[in-house]
Design a protein around this motif. Sequence first.
Motif, short mmCIF file in Angstrom:
data_model
loop_
_atom_site.label_atom_id
_atom_site.label_comp_id
_atom_site.label_asym_id
_atom_site.label_seq_id
_atom_site.Cartn_x
_atom_site.Cartn_y
_atom_site.Cartn_z
N ASN A 25 82.11 43.95 35.44
CA ASN A 25 82.35 45.33 35.07
C ASN A 25 82.98 45.36 33.68
OD1 ASN A 25 83.60 47.92 34.74
ND2 ASN A 25 83.49 48.23 36.95
N LYS A 28 86.14 47.69 33.06
CA LYS A 28 87.31 47.21 33.79
C LYS A 28 87.88 45.96 33.13
CE LYS A 28 88.60 45.96 38.55
NZ LYS A 28 88.07 45.81 39.93
N THR A 49 76.96 42.49 31.07
CA THR A 49 77.10 42.68 32.51
C THR A 49 76.37 41.57 33.26
OG1 THR A 49 77.24 45.08 32.23
CG2 THR A 49 76.73 44.25 34.44
N ASP A 76 85.58 40.00 38.82
CA ASP A 76 86.61 41.02 39.05
C ASP A 76 87.78 40.53 39.87
OD1 ASP A 76 85.16 42.80 37.58
OD2 ASP A 76 84.37 43.93 39.28
#
Length: 224
Positions: A25, A28, A49, A76
């Motif tokens: 992401n 983020k 990505t 993440d």
Amino acid sequence: IGNEYFLYEIYKKIIESLDYFIVENPKKTINYLKKVFPKKIFKNENFYTLNEKDLVDTSMQLAPCSLGYDIGLLTDAGCPNIADPGSKLILLAHQNNISIIPLIGPSSILISIMSSGLNGNKFAFNGYLTHDKKLLKKEIIKYENYSKKFNQSQIFIETPYRCQNLYNEFVQILNKDTFLGISSKLFTDDQLIKTLQVKEWKKIKPNLKKSPTVFIIDSNKIIF
């Protein structure tokens, strides 16, 4: 991507030196990196990505390496390729003679087995169990038998909103003397790391609702 607490100084220097990143992401990740490295300028166009379904796109994302640049692969949460995406990208890098330098991160799976007191010499990570209630009992019994037969801890994860239900199933189905290790909400104020026999868990009834949790069962452990 975890709290900056996990980034040792040597890792910070390496990450700060990078200009290209492949991430799950971008928005983020950029926000996180800006928080950790407020003086460094991160260019949005240098964040790709991670999409391992498209091997052509994945191959193109490695292009900066052929120009002499290093690329950072960040997921993440946890560690790339440990119950996280990244395997195809990493393998493709190997196939193109691109060096891989792993940086140790906070993998909840490894942290859980480390802190469980259960068999850390022989263990199997099984990911997610079935959500079909008719089949779930058979799966739990199967893995409990695997633990006994192969002297092997069995590790599972589940989406947070299903963790309470899975805990209830474990307690109902497993043998009362089987050990169940639980690692929940790691590195938060509400962290729970506890290993007990199933008969003891029935007395406690922890609240695991919406709690990221790793479960470990071991039917060979002997209580002292």
